[in-house]
Write a protein that holds these residues in place. Structure first.
Motif, mmCIF file in Angstrom:
data_model
loop_
_atom_site.group_PDB
_atom_site.id
_atom_site.type_symbol
_atom_site.label_atom_id
_atom_site.label_comp_id
_atom_site.label_asym_id
_atom_site.label_seq_id
_atom_site.Cartn_x
_atom_site.Cartn_y
_atom_site.Cartn_z
ATOM 1 N N ALA A 1 -0.157 2.827 6.607
ATOM 2 C CA ALA A 1 -0.705 2.209 6.366
ATOM 3 C C ALA A 1 -2.543 2.133 5.971
ATOM 4 O O ALA A 1 -2.913 1.783 7.347
ATOM 5 N N ALA A 2 -2.667 1.281 5.135
ATOM 6 C CA ALA A 2 -4.181 1.610 4.571
ATOM 7 C C ALA A 2 -4.728 0.266 5.807
ATOM 8 O O ALA A 2 -4.535 -0.746 5.718
ATOM 9 N N ALA A 3 -5.932 0.757 6.512
ATOM 10 C CA ALA A 3 -6.544 -0.801 7.221
ATOM 11 C C ALA A 3 -6.767 -2.294 6.271
ATOM 12 O O ALA A 3 -7.322 -1.542 5.605
ATOM 13 N N GLY A 4 -6.509 -2.672 7.069
ATOM 14 C CA GLY A 4 -6.859 -3.949 6.117
ATOM 15 C C GLY A 4 -5.842 -4.134 5.017
ATOM 16 O O GLY A 4 -6.145 -5.840 4.578
ATOM 17 N N ARG A 5 -4.984 -3.376 4.678
ATOM 18 C CA ARG A 5 -3.481 -4.265 3.848
ATOM 19 C C ARG A 5 -2.887 -4.873 4.845
ATOM 20 O O ARG A 5 -2.305 -5.354 3.872
ATOM 21 N N PHE A 6 -2.401 -4.853 5.946
ATOM 22 C CA PHE A 6 -1.762 -5.524 6.225
ATOM 23 C C PHE A 6 -1.949 -6.216 7.519
ATOM 24 O O PHE A 6 -3.252 -6.062 8.235
ATOM 25 N N ARG A 7 -0.950 -7.771 8.012
ATOM 26 C CA ARG A 7 -2.035 -8.717 8.929
ATOM 27 C C ARG A 7 -0.796 -8.346 9.573
ATOM 28 O O ARG A 7 0.387 -7.948 9.447
ATOM 29 N N MET A 8 -1.452 -8.531 11.351
ATOM 30 C CA MET A 8 -0.141 -8.992 12.061
ATOM 31 C C MET A 8 0.613 -9.238 11.811
ATOM 32 O O MET A 8 2.295 -9.392 12.058
#
Length: 151
Positions: A1-8
Motif C-alpha cells: 500500500a502506498a504511504a498515506g493511502r490508508f489510515r490505521m
C-alpha cells in the motif's frame, strides 16, 4: 500500500471462518498455527463439522477505532454514595434523575461517547487514562504519571 493511502483505522484483523479471507503473511501463519493447536481447520469452521449451528462465518475486526460523539464535563460533589447520574434502570423505571452535583471536596469526570460494534468502553477508558484494565477496576487507581508525581 502506498504511504498515506490508508489510515490505521482501515486496518482489520481477520476472524477465521468460512467467509473471511486470510492475508498471505505472518497473520495467516499465526491463525493457522493456533487453529492446528486447537485441533481445528478453516474447513471445520466453515462446515461446522456437519452441524449447521456450529458453522462460523468469520469476519473482520478493526485494529483501531475512534469514539464518536465525545462529550465530557468535570463535576464537584460531596456524597460518595449518591449517584451523579441517572442509570438506565432509573430511566426504565421512571425514577427521577438525581439532583445535579454541586460544590464539594470531590471531583469526577463524566464522559459520554459512542463506539462501534465489537468495541469496548473499558479499553477506550484505559487508553484515555493511560492505565491498565486492572488499575481501572480498582477505585483507588491513579494513572502511573499521577502516582509518580505523588511521591
Amino acid at each position: 500500500a502506498a504511504a498515506g493511502r490508508f489510515r490505521m483505522q482501515d486496518v482489520v484483523i481477520p476472524l477465521p471462518g468460512g467467509c473471511s479471507l486470510l492475508p498471505e503473511n505472518g497473520v495467516r501463519d499465526v491463525i493457522m498455527s493456533q487453529l492446528e493447536r486447537d485441533g481445528l481447520s478453516l474447513e471445520a469452521l466453515a462446515t461446522g463439522g456437519g452441524q449447521r449451528d456450529h458453522r462460523l462465518p468469520g469476519g473482520y475486526r478493526p485494529v483501531l477505532a475512534h469514539p464518536g460523539d465525545v462529550q465530557w464535563r468535570m463535576v464537584r460533589y460531596s456524597d460518595d454514595k449518591a449517584p451523579l447520574l441517572a442509570s438506565d434502570g432509573d430511566a426504565l423505571e421512571g425514577r427521577a434523575a438525581p439532583d445535579g452535583p454541586g460544590d464539594g471536596p470531590h471531583s469526577a469526570l463524566i464522559i459520554h461517547f459512542t463506539l462501534g460494534v465489537c468495541c469496548y468502553a473499558t479499553m477506550c477508558l484505559r487508553e484515555l487514562c493511560h492505565c491498565s484494565s486492572k488499575e481501572l477496576q480498582n477505585p483507588g487507581c491513579r494513572p502511573p504519571a499521577a502516582a509518580a508525581e505523588a511521591q
